[in-house]
Design a protein around this motif. Sequence first.
Motif, PDB file in Angstrom:
ATOM      1  N   ASP A  48       0.827  -1.198   0.012  1.00 39.98           N
ATOM      2  CA  ASP A  48       0.080   0.003   0.093  1.00 39.98           C
ATOM      3  C   ASP A  48       0.834   1.269   0.161  1.00 39.98           C
ATOM      4  N   THR A 130      -8.838  -1.272   0.219  1.00 37.42           N
ATOM      5  CA  THR A 130      -9.029  -0.601  -1.204  1.00 37.42           C
ATOM      6  C   THR A 130     -10.187  -0.351  -1.553  1.00 37.42           C
ATOM      7  N   THR A 133     -12.142   1.954   0.280  1.00 37.35           N
ATOM      8  CA  THR A 133     -11.924   3.352   0.052  1.00 37.35           C
ATOM      9  C   THR A 133     -12.503   4.032  -1.065  1.00 37.35           C
ATOM     10  N   ALA A 158      -5.634  -0.027  -7.484  1.00 40.29           N
ATOM     11  CA  ALA A 158      -6.591  -0.835  -6.768  1.00 40.29           C
ATOM     12  C   ALA A 158      -7.690  -0.032  -6.241  1.00 40.29           C
ATOM     13  N   SER A 248       1.819  11.053  -5.866  1.00 39.99           N
ATOM     14  CA  SER A 248       2.994  11.848  -6.587  1.00 39.99           C
ATOM     15  C   SER A 248       3.930  12.349  -5.464  1.00 39.99           C
ATOM     16  N   PHE A 275     -10.519  12.488   3.385  1.00 44.39           N
ATOM     17  CA  PHE A 275     -10.939  11.120   4.343  1.00 44.39           C
ATOM     18  C   PHE A 275      -9.993  10.174   4.628  1.00 44.39           C
ATOM     19  N   ILE A 276     -10.223   9.406   5.574  1.00 45.12           N
ATOM     20  CA  ILE A 276      -9.540   8.186   5.835  1.00 45.12           C
ATOM     21  C   ILE A 276     -10.410   7.287   6.064  1.00 45.12           C
ATOM     22  N   PHE A 321       5.426   1.983  -6.642  1.00 52.43           N
ATOM     23  CA  PHE A 321       5.324   3.647  -7.051  1.00 52.43           C
ATOM     24  C   PHE A 321       5.852   3.751  -8.620  1.00 52.43           C
ATOM     25  N   GLY A 327      -4.612  -3.093 -11.019  1.00 51.64           N
ATOM     26  CA  GLY A 327      -5.550  -3.433  -9.693  1.00 51.64           C
ATOM     27  C   GLY A 327      -4.554  -3.539  -8.754  1.00 51.64           C
TER      28      GLY A 327
END
Length: 334
Positions: A48, A130, A133, A158, A248, A275-276, A321, A327
Amino acid sequence: MTNINRQFLLASRPVGMVNETDLEYTETPIPEPGAGEVLIRTTYLSLDPSMRGQMENRADYVAPLQIGDVMRAGGTGEIVASNNDKFPVGTLVQGTLGMQDYLVSDGKSAPFRAFTDVTPEEALGVLGGTGMTAYFGLLDLGEPKAGDVVVISGAAGATGSVAGQIAKIKGCTVFGMAGSDEKCKWLIDELGFDGAINYKTQNVADELDRLCPKGINIYFDNVGGEILDICLARIAMNARIVICGGISRYNAEGPIPGPKNYFNLVFRRARMEGFIVLDYAARFPEAVAEMRGWMNSGQLKQSTTVVNGFEQLPKALIQLFEGFNTGKLMVKTS
Ligand SMILES: NC(=O)c1ccc[n+]([C@@H]2O[C@H](COP(=O)([O-])OP(=O)(O)OC[C@H]3O[C@@H](n4cnc5c(N)ncnc54)[C@H](OP(=O)(O)O)[C@@H]3O)[C@@H](O)[C@H]2O)c1
């Protein structure tokens, strides 16, 4: 089973791009569960973007790791020894298991929960963190309506790939941004996006002007930076900008400039909100039920990139990264 517990520990705090040497491989004996504890063997570990932030000495919504700690990672596992009647041997669990083959837990020291009706890939992906989210970010903050023009960055990842599919289910016109032509083609051909922009080779501003001549109603932001600015300049009246993430900036060094075009929020009477997902934990069951229904009816597809082998974990973290995944990216550890 051998008596070896493979682990990756935080060896140094990354400066700029995370490096394989920031994680140190070690072997310890498999721990013995004490009274009330279980022994969990990890099966899949999730990669993640937030792991990069946890490697820094900076407290935000979770505590930072200390040098020498087992690298934090979400994952799935199986209980292989138990001194806890609630969690017998064979129970499949999901939680913050860490980059290791085995851990002991009483359920509080390393929180986990049992799962029965989903696969490990689903538990970490579309029906896991995810997927949640994407669901709550898009629906609660984005408030999509049929006919809205929705733009999603990090669209082939994802979160983005699920958010885009949910926006389609809600009757929106959906455009995604991703880092390769193959990903863009996949978004359109496989997931039903209405268009896609390769942000590495195309002029994002020109493409958005072409695709969204009346402006953007919802921008679901996974990347921040210049792309956020370009989208802010193109929002429609009463637009909603969902600040999900800013990948980024995660490996950037030095101060990060803020968005130049934020004042368009005033002119367009728009809302930009972060948001979290953890704050929605109590509502995860309702989301899982609805998303399972969409999966059963073929409206929502899950996609995963599974890397095989525990030893691949540091490399896979870097690859996240670099855009390696389509996905959800995860490592099958055993
Ligand atoms: N708010 C929350 O509660 C919450 C929860 C989970 C995740 N998030 C955020 O959601 C975002 C997506 O997370 P995820 O787990 O779904 O990861 P992901 O999208 O599956 O993987 C990351 C993707 O980001 C893209 N990327 C990497 N560097 C980039 C850059 N400099 N500019 C643009 N794109 C870049 C890469 O795809 P390309 O090939 O397209 O470059 C890569 O595949 C992250 O920002 C994460 O922090 C937020």
